[in-house]
Design a protein around this motif. Structure first.
Motif, mmCIF file in Angstrom:
data_model
loop_
_atom_site.group_PDB
_atom_site.id
_atom_site.type_symbol
_atom_site.label_atom_id
_atom_site.label_comp_id
_atom_site.label_asym_id
_atom_site.label_seq_id
_atom_site.Cartn_x
_atom_site.Cartn_y
_atom_site.Cartn_z
ATOM 1 N N MET A 179 61.138 36.749 75.523
ATOM 2 C CA MET A 179 62.064 36.166 74.832
ATOM 3 C C MET A 179 63.083 37.002 74.027
ATOM 4 S SD MET A 179 62.513 33.080 74.067
ATOM 5 C CE MET A 179 61.828 31.744 73.456
ATOM 6 N N ILE A 180 62.651 38.035 73.525
ATOM 7 C CA ILE A 180 63.757 38.832 73.201
ATOM 8 C C ILE A 180 63.835 40.474 73.909
ATOM 9 C CG2 ILE A 180 64.701 40.232 71.099
ATOM 10 C CD1 ILE A 180 63.344 38.339 69.447
ATOM 11 N N SER A 181 65.003 40.649 74.472
ATOM 12 C CA SER A 181 64.847 41.817 75.242
ATOM 13 C C SER A 181 66.126 42.702 74.508
ATOM 14 C CB SER A 181 64.900 41.727 76.617
ATOM 15 O OG SER A 181 65.153 42.856 77.175
ATOM 16 N N VAL A 182 65.699 43.758 74.155
ATOM 17 C CA VAL A 182 66.568 44.693 73.431
ATOM 18 C C VAL A 182 66.736 45.806 74.372
ATOM 19 C CG1 VAL A 182 67.541 46.392 71.661
ATOM 20 C CG2 VAL A 182 66.414 44.025 71.122
ATOM 21 N N GLN A 183 67.931 46.329 75.106
ATOM 22 C CA GLN A 183 67.766 47.377 76.084
ATOM 23 C C GLN A 183 68.858 48.499 75.752
ATOM 24 O OE1 GLN A 183 65.813 47.715 78.718
ATOM 25 N NE2 GLN A 183 64.875 45.833 78.394
ATOM 26 N N HIS A 184 68.313 49.584 75.422
ATOM 27 C CA HIS A 184 69.149 50.903 75.474
ATOM 28 C C HIS A 184 70.310 50.592 74.337
ATOM 29 C CE1 HIS A 184 67.042 52.385 78.918
ATOM 30 N NE2 HIS A 184 67.548 51.477 79.476
ATOM 31 N N VAL A 185 69.861 49.933 73.226
ATOM 32 C CA VAL A 185 70.880 49.969 72.246
ATOM 33 C C VAL A 185 71.321 51.249 71.140
ATOM 34 C CG1 VAL A 185 71.345 48.555 69.929
ATOM 35 C CG2 VAL A 185 70.802 47.147 72.098
ATOM 36 N N SER A 186 72.472 51.433 70.984
ATOM 37 C CA SER A 186 72.733 52.494 69.945
ATOM 38 C C SER A 186 73.792 52.070 69.255
ATOM 39 C CB SER A 186 73.239 53.573 70.651
ATOM 40 O OG SER A 186 72.243 54.122 71.583
ATOM 41 N N LYS A 187 73.653 52.435 68.006
ATOM 42 C CA LYS A 187 74.560 52.048 66.878
ATOM 43 C C LYS A 187 74.808 53.200 66.066
ATOM 44 C CE LYS A 187 77.238 49.613 64.305
ATOM 45 N NZ LYS A 187 78.346 48.566 64.790
ATOM 46 N N GLU A 200 60.757 44.843 73.838
ATOM 47 C CA GLU A 200 60.586 43.676 74.527
ATOM 48 C C GLU A 200 59.612 42.838 73.637
ATOM 49 O OE1 GLU A 200 61.506 42.209 77.371
ATOM 50 O OE2 GLU A 200 62.816 44.006 78.042
ATOM 51 N N VAL A 201 60.009 41.608 73.297
ATOM 52 C CA VAL A 201 59.156 40.545 72.358
ATOM 53 C C VAL A 201 58.928 39.365 73.284
ATOM 54 C CG1 VAL A 201 58.924 39.525 70.451
ATOM 55 C CG2 VAL A 201 60.439 41.383 70.551
ATOM 56 N N ALA A 202 57.592 39.250 73.653
ATOM 57 C CA ALA A 202 57.259 38.213 74.657
ATOM 58 C C ALA A 202 57.326 36.975 73.863
ATOM 59 C CB ALA A 202 55.633 38.399 75.002
ATOM 60 N N GLU A 203 57.400 35.825 74.483
ATOM 61 C CA GLU A 203 57.339 34.618 74.025
ATOM 62 C C GLU A 203 56.190 34.157 73.165
ATOM 63 O OE1 GLU A 203 58.626 31.429 76.863
ATOM 64 O OE2 GLU A 203 58.448 30.014 75.212
ATOM 65 N N GLY A 204 56.417 33.845 72.044
ATOM 66 C CA GLY A 204 55.074 32.993 71.221
ATOM 67 C C GLY A 204 54.650 34.126 70.561
ATOM 68 N N GLU A 205 54.908 35.377 70.484
ATOM 69 C CA GLU A 205 54.278 36.286 69.674
ATOM 70 C C GLU A 205 54.911 36.774 68.546
ATOM 71 O OE1 GLU A 205 53.631 40.447 71.451
ATOM 72 O OE2 GLU A 205 55.930 40.443 72.206
ATOM 73 N N ILE A 206 54.124 37.452 67.628
ATOM 74 C CA ILE A 206 54.856 37.864 66.424
ATOM 75 C C ILE A 206 54.778 39.515 66.640
ATOM 76 C CG2 ILE A 206 54.415 38.140 63.858
ATOM 77 C CD1 ILE A 206 52.985 35.721 63.703
ATOM 78 N N PHE A 207 55.924 39.968 66.765
ATOM 79 C CA PHE A 207 56.200 41.257 66.920
ATOM 80 C C PHE A 207 56.622 41.899 65.595
ATOM 81 C CE2 PHE A 207 58.257 45.204 68.327
ATOM 82 C CZ PHE A 207 57.698 45.504 69.839
ATOM 83 N N GLY A 208 55.962 42.940 65.161
ATOM 84 C CA GLY A 208 56.226 43.789 63.905
ATOM 85 C C GLY A 208 57.061 44.894 64.209
ATOM 86 N N VAL A 209 58.298 45.551 63.424
ATOM 87 C CA VAL A 209 58.664 46.823 63.891
ATOM 88 C C VAL A 209 58.401 47.452 62.360
ATOM 89 C CG1 VAL A 209 60.644 47.926 63.955
ATOM 90 C CG2 VAL A 209 60.453 46.041 65.521
ATOM 91 N N ILE A 210 57.827 48.560 62.244
ATOM 92 C CA ILE A 210 57.373 49.311 61.027
ATOM 93 C C ILE A 210 58.181 50.445 60.949
ATOM 94 C CG2 ILE A 210 55.287 50.220 61.721
ATOM 95 C CD1 ILE A 210 54.309 49.355 58.869
ATOM 96 N N LEU A 247 56.685 29.089 67.786
ATOM 97 C CA LEU A 247 58.259 30.159 67.497
ATOM 98 C C LEU A 247 57.973 31.786 67.878
ATOM 99 C CD1 LEU A 247 60.563 28.590 66.491
ATOM 100 C CD2 LEU A 247 60.219 30.034 64.531
ATOM 101 N N THR A 248 58.533 32.346 68.308
ATOM 102 C CA THR A 248 58.486 33.749 68.591
ATOM 103 C C THR A 248 59.039 34.401 67.361
ATOM 104 O OG1 THR A 248 59.113 33.584 70.855
ATOM 105 C CG2 THR A 248 59.329 35.561 69.980
#
Ligand SMILES: Nc1ncnc2c1ncn2[C@@H]1O[C@H](COP(=O)(O)OP(=O)(O)OP(=O)(O)O)[C@@H](O)[C@H]1O
Ligand SMILES: [Mg+2]
Lengths: 328, 255
Positions: free
Chosen positions: A1-9, A27-37, A192-193
């Motif tokens: 559902m969400i794909s972030v590829q090689h992002v730099s800032k 990579e965040v799959a459809e329908g999951e809850i993804f936590g970034v800590i 909702l993802t």
């Protein structure tokens, strides 16, 4: 559902250069809850803001629900953003609008007409449990209520993805739990993802299906929590079950046993004592319910060297437990 | 010719003169205020927007243009605010003639009044809008808002209360300057004060003019304060009411 590829800032401000994100992929799959800590300054906010391009990355691509946002024109990007709801740590509610007015903001932006807008706003307020506060102003609400309005506002336009930047960091533990439960409900009921960032492991434990650890602008580890738990040396798993520093016990072997699912309710220690005649001492234990399953980590001291304990250790491993030798 | 308060027509004349003067003052102030808002509000918004990192940082895709616009407007606003009004008014005479056809009378006075008030109000707008939490702009952006929607739905409504207070300060100074214009170009309460109060030594006229101006300023400021409060939504009176009895109850029970 969400794909972030090689992002730099990289931020350049007044002579200092901060590499906030370095080749981040997610990579965040459809329908999951993804936590970034991650810790403060790790780049969490920069990352989540890159997902709806509030912060445009220097390089890399961001794709949400099939749209490559980084390639869209400003007008198309605005349209794509309507599929991505966002909630903020400090709520960011308009003080001059009532609760209902705040929820209607996104609908006004899309051009939904007055009557339909009002009905939708009331429907969503009902969902977040604030139907009775529709006419109140944000200044009259508690923090938890404000965040519910923030969530309602994000949901009003029926997005497919919800982004949450430390949505519970300004709230007390009890309110935090109720907001997290609401997010979980939205996730299951509306499909909702959710991508959320946090610096609290408790948030991940409570609602996340997957997690990533970010440090100094890099993703150090990511995956589904059930698989992270059974990954040797997983830092996230260690954070989930903190056992503290390993004590120095000369002559003993210290092992950490991680068990999840079926192995959780087995009488491990009694079994070791019985089968091998071992004098096992328990140094620490942490048990959690993750994704509805019991999982935990126990630290044991076995008398003798690691080599001497090879038989019981491999026995445990054969039973599907993750055994790590952390000291001898 | 000196004025004699004991004459029967003195008071009716005074009333007449004050009425006309007040009418002219309100007309000058009203119209120039309208022009000030129409020009000053967008000017203030553009001033904030064209700053680095602002909404209109690069109009038509040109960052350079944004910077130039910002510098030029900033310069004009500073210039407008630093030139003493009396000089500005005289310097504007050719321009006023061009626009109105004459530089005498209440209508002509509107030109210098608007010219002096616009930069003043634009700064007030700029300050008010800068106070709006950037998080609100981000929230609107995350909902897919256009820049125009951000201005009309977020920036202006959220800055309304300080902008109204700024407007009230602006009106006060327009009234102040309108009296000055009156002495030069004729018309308004300033004209009354000079022609009757000063040139014909009528203290009663002077006092009456001061009183009327004072009342106008007070009424406008009261109105502005009321409106500003009405739009601020920051007070929490309901909470205060609820906590007081609770405290009392616990004091009684000793809990
Ligand atoms: N607009 C900016 N200009 C300059 N530097 C920035 C900017 N935004 C973020 N940074 C820097 O980038 C790094 C990452 O910031 P970020 O806000 O993503 O951290 P974070 O993980 O969200 O931290 P916190 O938990 O404190 O919110 C920090 O060193 C920060 O100082
Ligand atoms: Mg942050």
């Amino acid at each position: 559902m969400i794909s972030v590829q090689h992002v730099s800032k990289t931020f350049r401000a007044g002579g200092t250069v901060t590499a906030a994100l370095q080749d981040v992929s997610l990579e965040v799959a459809e329908g999951e809850i993804f936590g970034v800590i991650g810790q403060s300054g790790a780049g969490k906010s920069t990352l989540i803001r890159a997902v709806n391009l509030l912060e445009r990355p220097d390089s890399g691509t961001v794709t949400v629900d099939g749209d490559e946002l980084t390639a869209l024109s400003p007008a198309d990007l605005r349209r794509a953003r309507r599929k991505i709801g966002m909630v903020f740590q400090h709520f960011n509610l308009l003080q001059g609008r009532t609760v209902r007015g705040n929820v209607e903001l996104g609908l006004e932006i899309i051009g939904v007409d007055g009557d339909a807008r009002r009905r939708r706003a009331l429907e969503i307020l009902d969902l977040v449990g604030l139907a009775d506060k529709a006419g109140a102003y944000p200044a009259e609400l508690s923090g938890g209520q404000k965040q519910r309005v923030g969530i309602a506002r994000a949901l009003a336009g029926s997005p497919k993805v919800l982004l949450s930047d430390e949505a519970t960091s300004a709230l007390d533990p009890e309110t935090t739990r109720s907001i997290l439960d609401l997010v979980k409900t939205i996730n299951t009921d509306l499909g909702l993802t959710v991508l959320l960032i946090t610096h609290e492991m408790d948030v991940v434990k409570r609602i996340c299906d997957s997690a990533a650890l970010i440090e100094g602008g890099r993703i150090v580890e990511q995956g589904r929590i059930v698989s992270l738990i059974s990954t040797a040396g997983s830092r996230l798993a260690h954070e989930l079950f903190p056992l503290g520093a390993v004590p120095a016990l000369p002559g003993d072997t210290v092992i950490d046993i991680t068990f999840s699912g079926g192995s959780a309710d087995r009488p491990v220690i009694a079994q070791l004592a019985r089968t091998y005649g071992l004098d096992v001492s328990i140094l620490g234990a942490a048990i959690e319910t993750i994704g509805g399953n019991q999982a935990g980590r126990t630290r044991l001291a076995l008398p003798g060297s690691a080599a001497g304990n090879a038989a019981p250790i491999s026995d445990l491993r054969n039973q599907g437990m993750l055994v790590e030798i952390v000291g001898e | 010719m000196l004025l004699d308060p004991s004459l029967p027509q003195f008071w009716s004349d005074l009333f007449q003169v004050l009425l006309i003067g007040t009418g002219q003052t309100l007309y000058m102030v009203g119209v120039s205020l309208l022009i000030t808002v129409i020009v000053g509000l967008p000017l203030g918004i553009v001033l904030v927007g064209t700053e680095p990192g602002g909404l209109f940082e690069s109009p038509f895709g040109s960052r350079r243009l944004g910077r130039v616009v910002n510098r030029v407007l900033d310069f004009i606003v500073n210039l407008g605010r630093s030139v003493p009004f009396i000089i500005l008014m005289v310097a504007l005479i050719p321009f006023t003639r061009l626009v109105v056809g004459t530089f005498i009378g209440p209508t002509a006075a509107i030109v210098p009044l608007a010219v002096v008030a616009i930069p003043f109000f634009a700064r007030m707008v700029e300050i008010a809008i800068k106070e709006v939490d950037t998080g609100l702009i981000e929230a609107a952006e995350s909902l897919g808002a256009t820049r125009w929607q951000i201005v009309s739905k977020v920036l202006v409504p959220e800055a309304l209360s300080p902008m109204i207070l700024g407007l009230s300060t602006t009106v006060t100074s327009i009234i102040n300057f309108s009296a000055m214009v009156g002495t030069v170009a004729g018309g308004g309460l300033g004209d009354v004060a000079v022609r009757y109060g000063y040139q014909r030594y009528s203290t009663i006229h002077m006092v009456a003019v001061i009183f009327v101006i004072f009342v106008i300023v007070m009424v406008l400021q009261g109105l502005a304060t009321m409106l500003a409060k009405r739009f601020a939504h920051r007070s929490r009176p309901n909470r205060a009411e609820k906590t007081v009895p609770a405290l009392r109850a616990s004091a009684v029970t000793g809990a």
